[in-house]
Design a protein around this motif. Structure first.
Motif, PDB file in Angstrom:
ATOM      1  N   MET A   5      77.135  17.875  -8.204  1.00 59.29           N
ATOM      2  CA  MET A   5      76.481  16.585  -8.410  1.00 59.29           C
ATOM      3  C   MET A   5      75.443  16.656  -9.530  1.00 59.29           C
ATOM      4  O   MET A   5      75.302  15.733 -10.325  1.00 59.29           O
ATOM      5  CB  MET A   5      75.814  16.127  -7.110  1.00 59.29           C
ATOM      6  N   ILE A   6      74.723  17.781  -9.604  1.00 61.73           N
ATOM      7  CA  ILE A   6      73.670  17.921 -10.612  1.00 61.73           C
ATOM      8  C   ILE A   6      74.250  18.204 -11.997  1.00 61.73           C
ATOM      9  O   ILE A   6      73.815  17.636 -12.996  1.00 61.73           O
ATOM     10  CB  ILE A   6      72.689  19.052 -10.207  1.00 61.73           C
ATOM     11  N   THR A   7      75.240  19.076 -12.047  1.00 66.29           N
ATOM     12  CA  THR A   7      75.713  19.570 -13.347  1.00 66.29           C
ATOM     13  C   THR A   7      76.908  18.809 -13.907  1.00 66.29           C
ATOM     14  O   THR A   7      77.333  19.091 -15.026  1.00 66.29           O
ATOM     15  CB  THR A   7      76.097  21.060 -13.238  1.00 66.29           C
ATOM     16  N   PHE A   8      77.447  17.820 -13.174  1.00 69.12           N
ATOM     17  CA  PHE A   8      78.668  17.150 -13.639  1.00 69.12           C
ATOM     18  C   PHE A   8      78.503  16.454 -14.988  1.00 69.12           C
ATOM     19  O   PHE A   8      79.373  16.579 -15.861  1.00 69.12           O
ATOM     20  CB  PHE A   8      79.168  16.156 -12.587  1.00 69.12           C
ATOM     21  N   PRO A   9      77.405  15.695 -15.220  1.00 68.05           N
ATOM     22  CA  PRO A   9      77.247  15.083 -16.551  1.00 68.05           C
ATOM     23  C   PRO A   9      77.192  16.120 -17.675  1.00 68.05           C
ATOM     24  O   PRO A   9      77.722  15.882 -18.769  1.00 68.05           O
ATOM     25  CB  PRO A   9      75.919  14.321 -16.431  1.00 68.05           C
ATOM     26  N   ILE A  10      76.564  17.264 -17.397  1.00 71.32           N
ATOM     27  CA  ILE A  10      76.526  18.343 -18.394  1.00 71.32           C
ATOM     28  C   ILE A  10      77.934  18.858 -18.650  1.00 71.32           C
ATOM     29  O   ILE A  10      78.317  19.133 -19.787  1.00 71.32           O
ATOM     30  CB  ILE A  10      75.615  19.494 -17.917  1.00 71.32           C
ATOM     31  N   GLN A  11      78.716  18.988 -17.559  1.00 68.75           N
ATOM     32  CA  GLN A  11      80.087  19.459 -17.682  1.00 68.75           C
ATOM     33  C   GLN A  11      80.929  18.527 -18.545  1.00 68.75           C
ATOM     34  O   GLN A  11      81.798  18.981 -19.294  1.00 68.75           O
ATOM     35  CB  GLN A  11      80.708  19.596 -16.283  1.00 68.75           C
ATOM     36  N   LYS A  12      80.677  17.224 -18.495  1.00 69.55           N
ATOM     37  CA  LYS A  12      81.456  16.278 -19.302  1.00 69.55           C
ATOM     38  C   LYS A  12      81.162  16.462 -20.787  1.00 69.55           C
ATOM     39  O   LYS A  12      82.068  16.381 -21.624  1.00 69.55           O
ATOM     40  CB  LYS A  12      81.158  14.840 -18.865  1.00 69.55           C
ATOM     41  N   LEU A  39      80.748   7.864 -16.273  1.00 66.79           N
ATOM     42  CA  LEU A  39      80.006   9.125 -16.313  1.00 66.79           C
ATOM     43  C   LEU A  39      80.465  10.088 -15.229  1.00 66.79           C
ATOM     44  O   LEU A  39      80.632  11.289 -15.479  1.00 66.79           O
ATOM     45  CB  LEU A  39      78.502   8.859 -16.171  1.00 66.79           C
ATOM     46  N   TYR A  40      80.687   9.566 -14.027  1.00 65.57           N
ATOM     47  CA  TYR A  40      81.094  10.422 -12.908  1.00 65.57           C
ATOM     48  C   TYR A  40      82.586  10.276 -12.601  1.00 65.57           C
ATOM     49  O   TYR A  40      83.037  10.645 -11.521  1.00 65.57           O
ATOM     50  CB  TYR A  40      80.261  10.111 -11.666  1.00 65.57           C
ATOM     51  N   PRO A  46      86.477  18.391  -8.850  1.00 64.80           N
ATOM     52  CA  PRO A  46      85.622  19.579  -8.817  1.00 64.80           C
ATOM     53  C   PRO A  46      84.858  19.728  -7.516  1.00 64.80           C
ATOM     54  O   PRO A  46      84.543  20.850  -7.105  1.00 64.80           O
ATOM     55  CB  PRO A  46      84.667  19.366 -10.012  1.00 64.80           C
ATOM     56  N   LEU A  47      84.547  18.612  -6.836  1.00 65.27           N
ATOM     57  CA  LEU A  47      83.903  18.717  -5.534  1.00 65.27           C
ATOM     58  C   LEU A  47      84.808  19.449  -4.548  1.00 65.27           C
ATOM     59  O   LEU A  47      84.369  20.337  -3.815  1.00 65.27           O
ATOM     60  CB  LEU A  47      83.562  17.328  -4.983  1.00 65.27           C
ATOM     61  N   GLN A  49      87.494  21.326  -5.385  1.00 64.14           N
ATOM     62  CA  GLN A  49      87.870  22.643  -5.898  1.00 64.14           C
ATOM     63  C   GLN A  49      86.739  23.659  -5.804  1.00 64.14           C
ATOM     64  O   GLN A  49      86.920  24.780  -5.335  1.00 64.14           O
ATOM     65  CB  GLN A  49      88.338  22.507  -7.354  1.00 64.14           C
ATOM     66  N   LYS A  50      85.548  23.258  -6.232  1.00 66.59           N
ATOM     67  CA  LYS A  50      84.446  24.216  -6.317  1.00 66.59           C
ATOM     68  C   LYS A  50      83.947  24.645  -4.947  1.00 66.59           C
ATOM     69  O   LYS A  50      83.658  25.820  -4.725  1.00 66.59           O
ATOM     70  CB  LYS A  50      83.294  23.596  -7.124  1.00 66.59           C
ATOM     71  N   THR A  51      83.845  23.692  -4.015  1.00 67.70           N
ATOM     72  CA  THR A  51      83.401  24.057  -2.679  1.00 67.70           C
ATOM     73  C   THR A  51      84.396  25.020  -2.023  1.00 67.70           C
ATOM     74  O   THR A  51      83.998  25.966  -1.344  1.00 67.70           O
ATOM     75  CB  THR A  51      83.224  22.814  -1.792  1.00 67.70           C
ATOM     76  N   SER A  52      85.687  24.794  -2.263  1.00 68.24           N
ATOM     77  CA  SER A  52      86.712  25.681  -1.699  1.00 68.24           C
ATOM     78  C   SER A  52      86.701  27.039  -2.387  1.00 68.24           C
ATOM     79  O   SER A  52      86.802  28.082  -1.729  1.00 68.24           O
ATOM     80  CB  SER A  52      88.093  25.037  -1.830  1.00 68.24           C
ATOM     81  N   SER A  53      86.597  27.051  -3.723  1.00 64.41           N
ATOM     82  CA  SER A  53      86.655  28.317  -4.450  1.00 64.41           C
ATOM     83  C   SER A  53      85.446  29.197  -4.146  1.00 64.41           C
ATOM     84  O   SER A  53      85.570  30.428  -4.072  1.00 64.41           O
ATOM     85  CB  SER A  53      86.747  28.063  -5.966  1.00 64.41           C
ATOM     86  N   MET A  54      84.269  28.592  -3.956  1.00 65.19           N
ATOM     87  CA  MET A  54      83.093  29.376  -3.595  1.00 65.19           C
ATOM     88  C   MET A  54      83.265  30.009  -2.214  1.00 65.19           C
ATOM     89  O   MET A  54      82.863  31.147  -1.973  1.00 65.19           O
ATOM     90  CB  MET A  54      81.837  28.497  -3.618  1.00 65.19           C
ATOM     91  N   ALA A  55      83.843  29.242  -1.286  1.00 67.48           N
ATOM     92  CA  ALA A  55      84.090  29.780   0.053  1.00 67.48           C
ATOM     93  C   ALA A  55      85.069  30.950  -0.009  1.00 67.48           C
ATOM     94  O   ALA A  55      84.886  31.970   0.665  1.00 67.48           O
ATOM     95  CB  ALA A  55      84.647  28.676   0.960  1.00 67.48           C
TER      96      ALA A  55
END
Length: 244
Positions: A5-12, A39-40, A46-47, A49-55
């Motif tokens: 949520m914090i880094t998504f705009p940076i990622q774009k 913007l979002y 990624p929400l 994917q990333k939560t699953s990949s970190m787990a």
């Protein structure tokens, strides 16, 4: 989830630099032209994917390390590295989420794909399941080795207070993740280019890398456009899950 949520705009902004090799200023202008409404756009993949990949990265690799090591003994460096690479390989099964995220972020596909679920359905219906896994090779080359290095090099730094521990974990995880993100940055450039294509031949990662290098004037610095922004984004995206 907090990380995304914090880094998504940076990622774009970073995505535009990876895909087209433009300067950060031009990438920001492109976001301004697209407007706040988009913007979002592409946040859900990624929400998921990333939560699953970190787990998988932290949990699965730890479980596999214990299974591969002798009972009652601490997993060694080789065992831990094998488990981390295996976890990274399993993470690659989440490539379809990165694939759809790329299409939703690319303004050239805004009209064609309405949202995450529409993109999934359309890709499978028109091009088959294989199309969801376009770009899997650079993901495999990135995930396994980077997992092994991150989990192998990350060492806890003891602090006297809980708040101090959070800060030291954030700094150590963030700096290590940002360094590895810079090391493997060209693989993300290749992945973005491959996954922005819909249909057609599946080119090798080496062939795509050579094409990008040639298009950007044969300058290595242009291949790394966006790496500075990626470094600062990675400080947050790796520091947060490490400290939490």
């Amino acid at each position: 989830m907090v990380n995304i949520m914090i880094t998504f705009p940076i990622q774009k902004v970073l995505f535009w630099q990876q895909l087209f090799g433009v300067s950060m200023t031009e990438a920001v202008r492109q976001l301004q032209r697209d407007g706040m409404r988009t913007l979002y756009r592409g946040l859900l993949p990624p929400l998921l994917q990333k939560t699953s990949s970190m787990a998988i990265m932290f949990g699965f690799s730890n479980d596999v390390s214990r299974l591969l090591s002798r009972p009652g003994s601490t997993p060694g460096l080789v065992t831990s590295s094998m488990a981390a690479v295996l976890a990274g390989t399993v993470e690659a099964s989440l490539t379809p989420f990165e694939r759809v995220q790329t299409l939703l972020q690319d303004q050239r596909h805004h009209v064609r794909y309405n949202n995450t679920f529409h993109a999934f359905r359309t890709l499978v219906r028109e091009n088959g399941m294989r199309e969801l896994y376009r770009g899997t090779v650079p993901v495999l080359l990135r995930n396994g080795p980077s997992n092994a290095l991150f989990l192998g090099l990350l060492r806890p730094i003891k602090a006297e207070t809980h708040a101090g521990q959070l800060v030291t974990d954030f700094i150590s995880g963030g700096l290590l993740g940002a360094t590895l993100g810079s090391l493997y940055y060209p693989l993300n450039v290749v992945k973005a280019r491959k996954q922005s294509q819909v249909g057609g031949a599946f080119q090798s990662s080496w062939q795509v890398l050579r094409t990008i290098y040639s298009e950007r004037g044969g300058k290595l610095s242009h291949l790394y456009r966006g790496v500075h922004l990626n470094y600062h984004r990675s400080l947050l995206s790796w520091g947060l899950p490490t400290s939490f």
